[in-house]
Design a protein around this motif. Sequence first.
Motif, PDB file in Angstrom:
ATOM      1  N   ASP A 163       0.830  -1.198   0.000  1.00 32.04           N
ATOM      2  CA  ASP A 163       0.000   0.000   0.000  1.00 32.04           C
ATOM      3  C   ASP A 163       0.868   1.253   0.000  1.00 32.04           C
ATOM      4  OD1 ASP A 163      -2.279  -1.440  -0.061  1.00 32.04           O
ATOM      5  OD2 ASP A 163      -2.791  -1.198   2.053  1.00 32.04           O
ATOM      6  N   VAL A 164       0.245   2.359  -0.321  1.00 29.65           N
ATOM      7  CA  VAL A 164       0.893   3.672  -0.287  1.00 29.65           C
ATOM      8  C   VAL A 164       0.260   4.475   0.845  1.00 29.65           C
ATOM      9  CG1 VAL A 164       1.314   5.811  -1.553  1.00 29.65           C
ATOM     10  CG2 VAL A 164       1.379   3.620  -2.752  1.00 29.65           C
ATOM     11  N   PHE A 165       1.096   5.098   1.684  1.00 31.25           N
ATOM     12  CA  PHE A 165       0.609   5.828   2.842  1.00 31.25           C
ATOM     13  C   PHE A 165       1.015   7.292   2.749  1.00 31.25           C
ATOM     14  CE2 PHE A 165       1.425   1.453   4.177  1.00 31.25           C
ATOM     15  CZ  PHE A 165       0.179   1.089   4.672  1.00 31.25           C
ATOM     16  N   LEU A 166       0.167   8.132   3.296  1.00 29.56           N
ATOM     17  CA  LEU A 166       0.454   9.555   3.349  1.00 29.56           C
ATOM     18  C   LEU A 166       1.370   9.871   4.533  1.00 29.56           C
ATOM     19  CD1 LEU A 166      -3.135  10.945   2.663  1.00 29.56           C
ATOM     20  CD2 LEU A 166      -1.261  10.714   1.031  1.00 29.56           C
TER      21      LEU A 166
ATOM     22  N   GLY B 247       2.662   5.962  12.997  1.00 31.32           N
ATOM     23  CA  GLY B 247       3.922   5.484  12.445  1.00 31.32           C
ATOM     24  C   GLY B 247       5.136   5.916  13.236  1.00 31.32           C
ATOM     25  N   THR B 248       5.066   7.023  13.990  1.00 32.61           N
ATOM     26  CA  THR B 248       6.239   7.481  14.737  1.00 32.61           C
ATOM     27  C   THR B 248       6.623   6.485  15.810  1.00 32.61           C
ATOM     28  OG1 THR B 248       5.563   9.773  14.332  1.00 32.61           O
ATOM     29  CG2 THR B 248       7.193   9.390  16.051  1.00 32.61           C
ATOM     30  N   VAL B 249       5.658   6.056  16.617  1.00 31.61           N
ATOM     31  CA  VAL B 249       5.983   5.124  17.692  1.00 31.61           C
ATOM     32  C   VAL B 249       6.242   3.728  17.126  1.00 31.61           C
ATOM     33  CG1 VAL B 249       3.609   4.415  18.226  1.00 31.61           C
ATOM     34  CG2 VAL B 249       5.323   4.455  20.037  1.00 31.61           C
TER      35      VAL B 249
END
Length: 482
Positions: free
Chosen positions: A123-126, A245-247
């Motif tokens: 998939d592609v994520f923003l 996504g950061t953690v």
Amino acid sequence: MAVRRLLALEGRGELTPGHVRMVAQTLGVSERTMRRWLTAAREEGRFGPAGRERFTVTSEVLKQLAFHRGNAAALHRDLVAAQAAGGVVAPSLATLYRALARDVSPGQWAGMRGGENARRAHDVFLQRPAGHRNEVWETDHVQVKVDVDIDGRPGRPWVTWFIDCATRVICGFAVTAQVPSRESILLALRDAISREGEHGPFGGLPGAVRVDRGKDFLSRAVGEALGAFAVPVVDLPAYSPHLKGTVEALNKAVKQMFFAQLPGYTDAPRLPGGRTAGPEQPLLPLEAFIALLGQWVSWWNNEHPLRTLNARTPARAWEDDLTPVEDAEPGALHMFTLEDDGRVRTLSGRGVRWRNRHYVAVWMTGHTGARVRLRYMPHHDHEIEVYDAVTWHHLGTAYLSNRASPQQIRELGRARAREADRLKRLLSAAEKDRTTRFAAATRGTPPEVLGTVTDVEAETGLRALGATDLGQAALPGYLPPP
């Protein structure tokens, strides 16, 4: 489009060989090919390549592929068997592979083999805007991929931490030897918000905290702790790690950069028979692991440059951000990161009763009958924090009465003795003021009261006040000093 334009010019009688030559050169084909395209469009109404019969993946073929877990060879064997039984002609294996590559997306094909996680990898994520420090935090639990010595037995602890999304600073963390609960979240939250002493310089009050749909993160205690500081909890959809996504990147980094270097790493390469490549090493005690984790967090914050921060360390990104940091009052932080009992209780001679047990403390001496509220750390029922029921002033910590240490028992006895001595001294002083003393006499004269003021002393005092008349000394609304 080019062929339609040429046909339109031809219909109006304006088509010239120059037009055909110019379009052929632009499209990179010969004039002969261009004229053949014009003929096919004029006679057959076709404006593209001539179609040919080819094998297409129908919904039934797609369902058969999913039945075989994405195995194209097994699907081809089924098609060949169906042809032998009188069905349609089966394509060759190479033709089937080409059709699947053309009609089935790589994500769907991978999902048939490995499930949703394999499909999500295609998939592609923003990407969210960077924002400013303390705008949003993210929090999560991660199980340590290391066996450590927990009270003489091997175990794998859990880490709960809060990370700032803008600067990638780890603001606080907590380690538990068992599956984490709201207790570890409250402890890590207190460590993250506080900036005093060893907790600083990172932290403060965030604008919001993103959590997954874990019941411990959505517990009443965590909601009240953050709600008291007007910090909303952003509840993300379940099974959506890409939304925090950061953690998740931090969880991956700590596994590769820290856990893999420790003895007892559970994902280490194994030799035949399951043996480790090197000699068996003693496991780290839990205390030593927590100390090493604290050193790694300090290294991550202060020394590790990140590509997403333009090769800056998280500490440098924090310092470069000029957004003001709002701190919480230490007393309020201590109170709201504990779970509220929700009832008003009364101190009795046996202390304060909670969960059918009595808790006592030295400071309770002489305060029987006071109305109090209780707060406590979840799963830590050996001690509670007591607050005034009206002012919410922190009165002190109370301990289980039947588990008091010898030192606590001695301090409680000394406190009772001090209160008794204080009352005795107060009553003795009051009785001295109450008692009227008379001078000793040898004859039958009227009794003389001791401590009275003589005429000379009175006149001397008045002269010191600069007045000879009591009316002049007694100013309206003012009492002169004695």
